[in-house]
Design a protein around this motif. Sequence first.
Motif, mmCIF file in Angstrom:
data_model
loop_
_atom_site.group_PDB
_atom_site.id
_atom_site.type_symbol
_atom_site.label_atom_id
_atom_site.label_comp_id
_atom_site.label_asym_id
_atom_site.label_seq_id
_atom_site.Cartn_x
_atom_site.Cartn_y
_atom_site.Cartn_z
ATOM 1 N N ASN A 290 45.646 -18.021 -3.280
ATOM 2 C CA ASN A 290 44.685 -17.215 -2.377
ATOM 3 C C ASN A 290 44.807 -15.901 -2.512
ATOM 4 O O ASN A 290 44.865 -14.863 -1.781
ATOM 5 N N LYS A 291 44.529 -15.389 -3.905
ATOM 6 C CA LYS A 291 44.344 -14.079 -4.477
ATOM 7 C C LYS A 291 45.709 -13.475 -4.337
ATOM 8 O O LYS A 291 45.575 -12.091 -4.241
ATOM 9 N N SER A 292 46.781 -13.932 -3.947
ATOM 10 C CA SER A 292 48.122 -13.168 -3.741
ATOM 11 C C SER A 292 49.032 -13.702 -4.773
ATOM 12 O O SER A 292 49.223 -14.744 -5.453
ATOM 13 N N LEU A 293 50.021 -12.813 -5.137
ATOM 14 C CA LEU A 293 51.275 -13.193 -5.830
ATOM 15 C C LEU A 293 52.442 -13.479 -4.893
ATOM 16 O O LEU A 293 52.842 -12.340 -4.336
ATOM 17 N N ILE A 294 53.058 -14.636 -4.956
ATOM 18 C CA ILE A 294 54.189 -14.804 -4.233
ATOM 19 C C ILE A 294 55.442 -14.952 -4.761
ATOM 20 O O ILE A 294 55.908 -15.761 -5.804
ATOM 21 N N GLY A 302 65.342 -26.036 -7.751
ATOM 22 C CA GLY A 302 64.034 -25.675 -7.383
ATOM 23 C C GLY A 302 63.810 -24.239 -7.272
ATOM 24 O O GLY A 302 64.553 -23.436 -7.746
ATOM 25 N N TYR A 303 62.506 -23.868 -6.392
ATOM 26 C CA TYR A 303 62.367 -22.642 -6.203
ATOM 27 C C TYR A 303 62.050 -22.327 -5.014
ATOM 28 O O TYR A 303 61.200 -22.957 -4.214
ATOM 29 N N VAL A 304 62.765 -21.144 -4.286
ATOM 30 C CA VAL A 304 62.248 -20.923 -2.751
ATOM 31 C C VAL A 304 61.505 -19.848 -2.783
ATOM 32 O O VAL A 304 61.768 -18.647 -3.758
ATOM 33 N N ILE A 305 60.633 -19.693 -1.966
ATOM 34 C CA ILE A 305 59.900 -18.206 -1.699
ATOM 35 C C ILE A 305 60.907 -17.080 -1.284
ATOM 36 O O ILE A 305 61.896 -17.190 -0.371
ATOM 37 N N THR A 306 60.903 -16.130 -2.176
ATOM 38 C CA THR A 306 62.036 -15.055 -2.097
ATOM 39 C C THR A 306 62.180 -14.309 -0.833
ATOM 40 O O THR A 306 63.411 -14.075 -0.320
ATOM 41 N N ALA A 356 59.031 -23.014 -0.046
ATOM 42 C CA ALA A 356 59.460 -23.474 -1.385
ATOM 43 C C ALA A 356 58.258 -23.789 -1.935
ATOM 44 O O ALA A 356 56.988 -24.161 -1.407
ATOM 45 N N ILE A 357 58.573 -24.299 -3.520
ATOM 46 C CA ILE A 357 57.375 -25.179 -4.171
ATOM 47 C C ILE A 357 57.855 -26.321 -4.574
ATOM 48 O O ILE A 357 59.066 -26.950 -4.625
ATOM 49 N N ASP A 358 56.865 -27.517 -4.598
ATOM 50 C CA ASP A 358 57.206 -28.804 -4.880
ATOM 51 C C ASP A 358 57.421 -28.664 -6.412
ATOM 52 O O ASP A 358 56.593 -28.473 -7.241
#
Length: 366
Positions: A290-294, A302-306, A356-358
Amino acid sequence: MNAYTNFMLQKLFISAFLVSAGFLLPARAQDAAEAPATISQKKVSLGKASPFTDSLQAKVSGIAIVNAVWDTSRIGFLQTGLFNNKAEAIPDKEMGQYLQEYVNNTFGGVFTPGKPRLIWVVEDLRIGERTQMMGEKAYVRVKATAYVQTGEDTYKLLKVMDIVHLNNGFDVTHQHRNNISNAFKEFYTAGIDTIDAVLADTQPGLSYAGITDVYAKKRELPALKAPVMNDGVYLSFASFLENKPDILQFETKGKAGKVKVYAIPGDGQKTIIPALWGVVKNGAVFKYTNKSLIGLSRSGHGYVITSYLSAYERRQTAIIGGALIGGVAGGLLGSTTALQHTDAFPELKLPAEATAIDMETGALIF
């Protein structure tokens, strides 16, 4: 006036009173003033889940759990207390034991000696919550694969399911136990419905070690093993998993929510990159959406949103407030800590807060 409406009105009234009295600052004002704090934890027990009692589904002698859950620290994030403080949802015991005891207690009453045994490989168990002005939502995800025993050490694939449900309710934090249990009961029933056909099939099977090896290999990814991710632009999630950026020279322009990423070829002429999965800068990982860097951080397998590992540890979110979360997630120009919503589950009428990401698709999950 029903109990739920009364409950929500009380929360809104008290929140408004505290804001007006100066005891509670609006969410955006809190961002700059709040000191770091450690996020709380909420244990989620499955010990009192209701047993499965459908005797017509008594076609197995037992279920053995293989714990392949990617997040080794938690099963999601919850909202607790009057002002919906964020809390990590954690099992009340080690995950493998947590799941095995639940299965034994819930389905043990229909286990029948002499029937085949099942293996359940659980890859994700996740819960989440979302509070709106006039309601509360609870989310649950159970991603699992069932195998049925056909020989002493031979198992056939029985059922693969990725169950995602949204549940409405009153004080949803206390309903997660039943939501989790209902999802596993759905998984059990779906597998039993196909068991006779699978047992009659002549497809080859796998050994127990062969099954566990399949899921162990899913964790042998450069994105999970490399000490530091390579800097650059990753046009696809596949490139990210391999730690092989497609573009090495790049820059970002814009501000949060309006970011453009440019490639810088050898001649120095910048060209906009129309589509990408993410970027890595100075080892910090960002997903582009969505035009953003998360900002993302490796956690478990895995990876979780910081921001869930930093900003949610530093502030509280009132039920009435802005969508922005305080804190800087990585220092890359245009990176944002704005609250995100899931895009991995289009079947959800109301997306959950993304945390997080899948690791199969790179999409945002709760």
